[in-house]
Write a protein that holds these residues in place. Structure first.
Motif, PDB file in Angstrom:
ATOM      1  N   GLY A  33       0.798  -1.316   0.052  1.00 66.55           N
ATOM      2  CA  GLY A  33      -0.148  -0.054   0.030  1.00 66.55           C
ATOM      3  C   GLY A  33       0.678   1.410  -0.116  1.00 66.55           C
ATOM      4  O   GLY A  33       0.561   2.218  -0.827  1.00 66.55           O
ATOM      5  N   LEU A  34       1.995   1.149   0.815  1.00 62.62           N
ATOM      6  CA  LEU A  34       2.903   2.381   0.804  1.00 62.62           C
ATOM      7  C   LEU A  34       3.501   2.633  -0.539  1.00 62.62           C
ATOM      8  O   LEU A  34       3.792   3.826  -1.007  1.00 62.62           O
ATOM      9  CB  LEU A  34       4.024   2.284   1.796  1.00 62.62           C
ATOM     10  CG  LEU A  34       4.912   3.466   2.057  1.00 62.62           C
ATOM     11  CD1 LEU A  34       4.152   4.706   2.470  1.00 62.62           C
ATOM     12  CD2 LEU A  34       6.012   3.015   3.023  1.00 62.62           C
ATOM     13  N   VAL A  35       3.782   1.518  -1.308  1.00 64.73           N
ATOM     14  CA  VAL A  35       4.423   1.786  -2.676  1.00 64.73           C
ATOM     15  C   VAL A  35       3.490   2.270  -3.570  1.00 64.73           C
ATOM     16  O   VAL A  35       3.558   3.142  -4.378  1.00 64.73           O
ATOM     17  CB  VAL A  35       5.027   0.492  -3.221  1.00 64.73           C
ATOM     18  CG1 VAL A  35       5.183   0.538  -4.618  1.00 64.73           C
ATOM     19  CG2 VAL A  35       6.264   0.071  -2.301  1.00 64.73           C
ATOM     20  N   PHE A  36       2.226   1.890  -3.752  1.00 69.05           N
ATOM     21  CA  PHE A  36       1.039   2.359  -4.352  1.00 69.05           C
ATOM     22  C   PHE A  36       0.978   3.677  -4.132  1.00 69.05           C
ATOM     23  O   PHE A  36       0.533   4.593  -5.049  1.00 69.05           O
ATOM     24  CB  PHE A  36      -0.064   1.313  -4.007  1.00 69.05           C
ATOM     25  CG  PHE A  36      -0.065   0.129  -4.817  1.00 69.05           C
ATOM     26  CD1 PHE A  36       0.851  -0.476  -5.298  1.00 69.05           C
ATOM     27  CD2 PHE A  36      -1.598  -0.349  -5.157  1.00 69.05           C
ATOM     28  CE1 PHE A  36       0.892  -1.998  -5.876  1.00 69.05           C
ATOM     29  CE2 PHE A  36      -1.340  -1.658  -5.932  1.00 69.05           C
ATOM     30  CZ  PHE A  36      -0.283  -2.241  -6.161  1.00 69.05           C
ATOM     31  N   TRP A  37       0.744   4.087  -2.980  1.00 71.99           N
ATOM     32  CA  TRP A  37       0.611   5.493  -2.574  1.00 71.99           C
ATOM     33  C   TRP A  37       1.593   6.226  -3.066  1.00 71.99           C
ATOM     34  O   TRP A  37       1.310   7.518  -3.566  1.00 71.99           O
ATOM     35  CB  TRP A  37       0.365   5.729  -0.880  1.00 71.99           C
ATOM     36  CG  TRP A  37       0.294   7.009  -0.361  1.00 71.99           C
ATOM     37  CD1 TRP A  37      -0.706   7.765  -0.823  1.00 71.99           C
ATOM     38  CD2 TRP A  37       1.302   7.868   0.199  1.00 71.99           C
ATOM     39  NE1 TRP A  37      -0.692   9.056  -0.106  1.00 71.99           N
ATOM     40  CE2 TRP A  37       0.581   8.956   0.432  1.00 71.99           C
ATOM     41  CE3 TRP A  37       2.547   7.642   0.617  1.00 71.99           C
ATOM     42  CZ2 TRP A  37       1.386  10.110   1.121  1.00 71.99           C
ATOM     43  CZ3 TRP A  37       3.185   8.578   1.249  1.00 71.99           C
ATOM     44  CH2 TRP A  37       2.689   9.704   1.353  1.00 71.99           C
ATOM     45  N   PRO A  48      -3.804   3.983  -7.842  1.00 75.72           N
ATOM     46  CA  PRO A  48      -5.232   3.431  -6.924  1.00 75.72           C
ATOM     47  C   PRO A  48      -5.117   2.562  -5.832  1.00 75.72           C
ATOM     48  O   PRO A  48      -4.644   1.497  -6.165  1.00 75.72           O
ATOM     49  CB  PRO A  48      -6.292   3.451  -8.113  1.00 75.72           C
ATOM     50  CG  PRO A  48      -5.196   2.712  -9.294  1.00 75.72           C
ATOM     51  CD  PRO A  48      -4.064   3.580  -9.153  1.00 75.72           C
ATOM     52  N   GLY A  49      -5.795   2.695  -4.939  1.00 77.74           N
ATOM     53  CA  GLY A  49      -6.027   1.717  -3.867  1.00 77.74           C
ATOM     54  C   GLY A  49      -4.839   1.901  -2.707  1.00 77.74           C
ATOM     55  O   GLY A  49      -5.012   0.919  -1.814  1.00 77.74           O
ATOM     56  N   GLY A  96      -6.070   2.446   1.039  1.00 72.09           N
ATOM     57  CA  GLY A  96      -6.993   1.443   1.386  1.00 72.09           C
ATOM     58  C   GLY A  96      -6.174   0.129   1.901  1.00 72.09           C
ATOM     59  O   GLY A  96      -6.268  -0.492   2.735  1.00 72.09           O
ATOM     60  N   ILE A  97      -5.150  -0.318   0.918  1.00 74.57           N
ATOM     61  CA  ILE A  97      -4.241  -1.396   1.048  1.00 74.57           C
ATOM     62  C   ILE A  97      -3.256  -1.218   2.135  1.00 74.57           C
ATOM     63  O   ILE A  97      -3.154  -1.757   3.041  1.00 74.57           O
ATOM     64  CB  ILE A  97      -3.540  -1.437  -0.566  1.00 74.57           C
ATOM     65  CG1 ILE A  97      -4.359  -1.986  -1.382  1.00 74.57           C
ATOM     66  CG2 ILE A  97      -2.547  -2.942   0.010  1.00 74.57           C
ATOM     67  CD1 ILE A  97      -3.736  -2.015  -2.670  1.00 74.57           C
ATOM     68  N   GLY A  98      -2.963   0.114   2.272  1.00 69.64           N
ATOM     69  CA  GLY A  98      -1.852   0.484   3.408  1.00 69.64           C
ATOM     70  C   GLY A  98      -2.505   0.278   4.826  1.00 69.64           C
ATOM     71  O   GLY A  98      -1.832  -0.202   5.542  1.00 69.64           O
ATOM     72  N   LEU A  99      -3.817   0.767   4.701  1.00 70.26           N
ATOM     73  CA  LEU A  99      -4.499   0.885   6.084  1.00 70.26           C
ATOM     74  C   LEU A  99      -4.830  -0.455   6.481  1.00 70.26           C
ATOM     75  O   LEU A  99      -4.847  -0.961   7.756  1.00 70.26           O
ATOM     76  CB  LEU A  99      -5.675   1.671   5.987  1.00 70.26           C
ATOM     77  CG  LEU A  99      -5.487   3.475   5.950  1.00 70.26           C
ATOM     78  CD1 LEU A  99      -6.771   4.034   5.763  1.00 70.26           C
ATOM     79  CD2 LEU A  99      -4.749   3.667   7.226  1.00 70.26           C
ATOM     80  N   ALA A 100      -5.183  -1.276   5.584  1.00 70.26           N
ATOM     81  CA  ALA A 100      -5.655  -2.645   5.679  1.00 70.26           C
ATOM     82  C   ALA A 100      -4.292  -3.328   6.341  1.00 70.26           C
ATOM     83  O   ALA A 100      -4.590  -4.155   7.376  1.00 70.26           O
ATOM     84  CB  ALA A 100      -6.075  -3.426   4.692  1.00 70.26           C
ATOM     85  N   GLY A 101      -3.324  -3.340   5.843  1.00 67.50           N
ATOM     86  CA  GLY A 101      -1.898  -3.782   6.511  1.00 67.50           C
ATOM     87  C   GLY A 101      -1.796  -3.218   7.762  1.00 67.50           C
ATOM     88  O   GLY A 101      -1.217  -3.916   8.545  1.00 67.50           O
TER      89      GLY A 101
END
Length: 274
Positions: A31-35, A40-41, A44-49
Motif C-alpha cells: 500500500g505504501l508503494v502504491f501510494w 489507485p487503492g 486502502g491497502i496500506g490501512l488494511a496492512g
C-alpha cells in the motif's frame, strides 16, 4: 509426567499469528508503494496492512504476556528473548544506516547531474534557509536525554521493588516522549523546505521522520509497560517486557544524537538559518 513443568524451555504450539503478521506487513508495504507512486487503492491497502499488523501485535504479544503469567518464561526463555530483541535492534540500526548513507552520499559525493541541480553546495541552492539546530532541535535533544534519565529512574526503582517510583518514572518518560513528538510536528509544520523537492528535503524528512515514528512506537511501548505496572505485572527478577522497552527507548535516544549532530548541525553548516 510429574516433572514435565520443570524443564528450562517452553515449546510453543503452532500459531497463525506469525503468518498474519508477515502477510499484513507485506500488505502495508504494498500500500505504501502504491501510494508513493500515486496508484489507485494505495491508501486502502496500506490501512488494511496497518490494521493487520496492529491486530497481530495486540494478539501475539498478549499471548507472550499470558505465557509469562503462567510461568513459562524460564531463564533460558528470557535469555533467548533478549537475543531476539538484540537482533531486532540490529535490524533497526541497518535502517538508520541507510538514511545516514543517503544523506552523506548526497552531500559528499553528488553525481555530475546532481552537481548541476544542487549547485555544488550543501544544502542545495534551492534551499534558501534551513532549521536552526540550536532552537527546537536542541530543545528536543534535551527532552530525549531527560527521558532517558527518567526511564533509568523507573528501571532502578523496579529492580529495588519501588513500584511507586516505577510508575512515576514511566509517566514522566511517556510525557516527555509526547512532548518530543509535538515539538517535532510543530517543526515540520513551520519548516522552510518541503519533502520530495530535492535531495536535502527528502533525506532530512526520511531520517528525522523515521526517527520520529520510532519515538511514537517507543511511547506506545512504554504506555503498555505503564498499564502492566499498574496491574502489578513486573517483578524485580522478571520484567523483560520493561527491559525491552528501555532498550528500545535508549536506542532511539542514541540515534537522535547522531541525527542532531550529522543532519541539524553539520548538514546545515554555513547555510542561511530560518
Amino acid at each position: 509426567m510429574s516433572g514435565a513443568k520443570n524443564h528450562d524451555y517452553h515449546i510453543l504450539p503452532p500459531d497463525i499469528w506469525p503468518f498474519i503478521g508477515a502477510f499484513s506487513a507485506l500488505t502495508m508495504f504494498t500500500g505504501l508503494v502504491f501510494w508513493m507512486h500515486k496508484m489507485p487503492g494505495g491508501v486502502g491497502i496500506g490501512l488494511a496492512g496497518v490494521f493487520g499488523v496492529g491486530l497481530t501485535m495486540f494478539s501475539w504479544w498478549g499471548k507472550v504476556i499470558k505465557e509469562a503469567h503462567e510461568g513459562h518464561h524460564t531463564p533460558v526463555v528470557q535469555l533467548h528473548q533478549r537475543y531476539g530483541m538484540i537482533l531486532f535492534l540490529a535490524s533497526e540500526v541497518m535502517f538508520f544506516v541507510g538514511w545516514f548513507w543517503a544523506f552523506f552520499d548526497f552531500s559528499l559525493f553528488p553525481s555530475k547531474i546532481a552537481v548541476d541541480v544542487i549547485g555544488g553546495t550543501w544544502p542545495p541552492k534551492a534551499i534558501t534557509s534551513v532549521i536552526n539546530a540550536f532552537d527546537l532541535p536542541l530543545l528536543n535533544t534535551l527532552i530525549l536525554l531527560c527521558s532517558g534519565t527518567t526511564l533509568t529512574w523507573a528501571h532502578h526503582a523496579l529492580i529495588h521493588g519501588n513500584r511507586t517510583d516505577l510508575k512515576r518514572g514511566l509517566i514522566a518518560t511517556i510525557l516527555l516522549g509526547l512532548l518530543f513528538s509535538s515539538i517535532q510536528a510543530y517543526e515540520y509544520m513551520h519548516a522552510p523546505f518541503a519533502f520530495g523537492k530535492n535531495t536535502y528535503g527528502s533525506s532530512f524528512y526520511m531520517a528525522t521522520g523515521f526517527h520520529g515514528f520510532h519515538v511514537i512506537v517507543g511511547t506506545i511501548f512504554l504506555l503498555v509497560c505503564l498499564i502492566r505496572a499498574l496491574r502489578m505485572d513486573f517483578t524485580p527478577r522478571q520484567h523483560f517486557g520493561f527491559e525491552a522497552a528501555a532498550w528500545y527507548w535508549h536506542f532511539v535516544d542514541v540515534v537522535w544524537l547522531f541525527l542532531f549532530v550529522a543532519i541539524y548541525v553539520w548538514g546545515n553548516w554555513g547555510a542561511v538559518i530560518e
